[in-house]
Design a protein around this motif. Sequence first.
Motif, PDB file in Angstrom:
ATOM      1  N   TRP A 132      49.308  50.409  -4.911  1.00 42.12           N
ATOM      2  CA  TRP A 132      48.907  49.047  -5.265  1.00 42.12           C
ATOM      3  C   TRP A 132      49.391  48.685  -6.667  1.00 42.12           C
ATOM      4  CZ3 TRP A 132      45.456  47.578  -9.189  1.00 42.12           C
ATOM      5  CH2 TRP A 132      45.102  46.225  -9.195  1.00 42.12           C
ATOM      6  N   LEU A 133      49.293  49.646  -7.598  1.00 34.02           N
ATOM      7  CA  LEU A 133      49.755  49.408  -8.964  1.00 34.02           C
ATOM      8  C   LEU A 133      51.258  49.147  -8.992  1.00 34.02           C
ATOM      9  CD1 LEU A 133      49.273  49.398 -12.040  1.00 34.02           C
ATOM     10  CD2 LEU A 133      49.626  51.886 -12.005  1.00 34.02           C
ATOM     11  N   ARG A 173      52.013  45.648  -7.827  1.00 30.48           N
ATOM     12  CA  ARG A 173      51.685  44.625  -8.818  1.00 30.48           C
ATOM     13  C   ARG A 173      52.636  44.649 -10.014  1.00 30.48           C
ATOM     14  NH1 ARG A 173      46.511  42.429  -8.527  1.00 30.48           N
ATOM     15  NH2 ARG A 173      47.317  41.103 -10.244  1.00 30.48           N
ATOM     16  N   SER A 174      53.029  45.853 -10.437  1.00 30.03           N
ATOM     17  CA  SER A 174      53.832  45.982 -11.650  1.00 30.03           C
ATOM     18  C   SER A 174      55.325  46.152 -11.392  1.00 30.03           C
ATOM     19  CB  SER A 174      53.339  47.171 -12.482  1.00 30.03           C
ATOM     20  OG  SER A 174      53.569  48.395 -11.787  1.00 30.03           O
ATOM     21  N   ALA A 228      53.277  54.037 -12.861  1.00 31.59           N
ATOM     22  CA  ALA A 228      52.416  54.830 -11.976  1.00 31.59           C
ATOM     23  C   ALA A 228      52.414  56.291 -12.411  1.00 31.59           C
ATOM     24  CB  ALA A 228      52.896  54.704 -10.532  1.00 31.59           C
ATOM     25  N   VAL A 280      50.254  56.535 -15.591  1.00 31.87           N
ATOM     26  CA  VAL A 280      48.845  56.341 -15.245  1.00 31.87           C
ATOM     27  C   VAL A 280      48.284  57.581 -14.554  1.00 31.87           C
ATOM     28  CG1 VAL A 280      47.277  55.037 -13.737  1.00 31.87           C
ATOM     29  CG2 VAL A 280      48.917  53.823 -15.177  1.00 31.87           C
TER      30      VAL A 280
END
Length: 278
Positions: free
Chosen positions: A74-75, A78-79, A85, A88
């Motif tokens: 999902w990240l 969005r990015s 990722a 993170v």
Amino acid sequence: MSGALAPQLPLPFLVIAGAIAVLVALRFELRYAVGMAFTAGAAASWVVLSVARPGGWLFFAIGLLFFGPMLLGWLMRRSGSLNLAFQVTLLSMALLLIVLFAVLPDPVGMWREQIELVWASMAKAGLQIEGDRDVIIAAWSRTMWGALAALALATVFGATLLGRWWQSLLDTPGSFGVEYRQLRLGRALGIATTVLFIVALLTDSALVASLAWVAFAALAFQGLAAAHRSKAVGRLDRGWLVAIYVLLIVLPVTSIVVFMLAIWGFADNWLRPRTQNV
């Protein structure tokens, strides 16, 4: 399909099941990916519970291994950044370790008791380990959380990479390779890991040692990315790259290969120009 694969539980199936959730998160709405991760996690939990009565740690681990890749997918959607990722994932595992050491009354002692039981069982079975028993048990207990966190990072981010690769094959062939070859911790995390390694050498902190394990796992991913980049520009023969992957699954030398990749990744983080794009 994800739910069918998850009960198998060996690491490759966990990675594949997590990668399916990543693929869904990248190509469809988040709610579909949540349903996929929940199905996989529920199936895995059902299999384990049918043969044992584990505690809450099981559900925590399953949530991490199935919902972690989904959230990273999902990240990325969005990015648009695989490298974000990656960063993170490292920060999340480090934060998780810090919380565990802050919450648990004796994070090292709880492993010592378990390892002593395993040691006794091995002795009864006629298996002997050379060396001082107390020293070995103390060393294993001190690094057990770090080893598990490093394995979790490898599983979660490995699933993320696999899911992103599948998505690139469907939508933008070739884009995954470009993104992966640019993987790097960056300056801030590079400084943090450097300080961490220095502190780990100078102190006997179990938390610092555990964090160092996670940092090594992350740097190994960057080292592997550097190997792919070297192959792409012709500095590394394809056979050597294949040999690296083969040795990564040969247990007697796996730790040595990971260590060498981590060193390569550490050097790559500082020596590779920021503007390099292969």
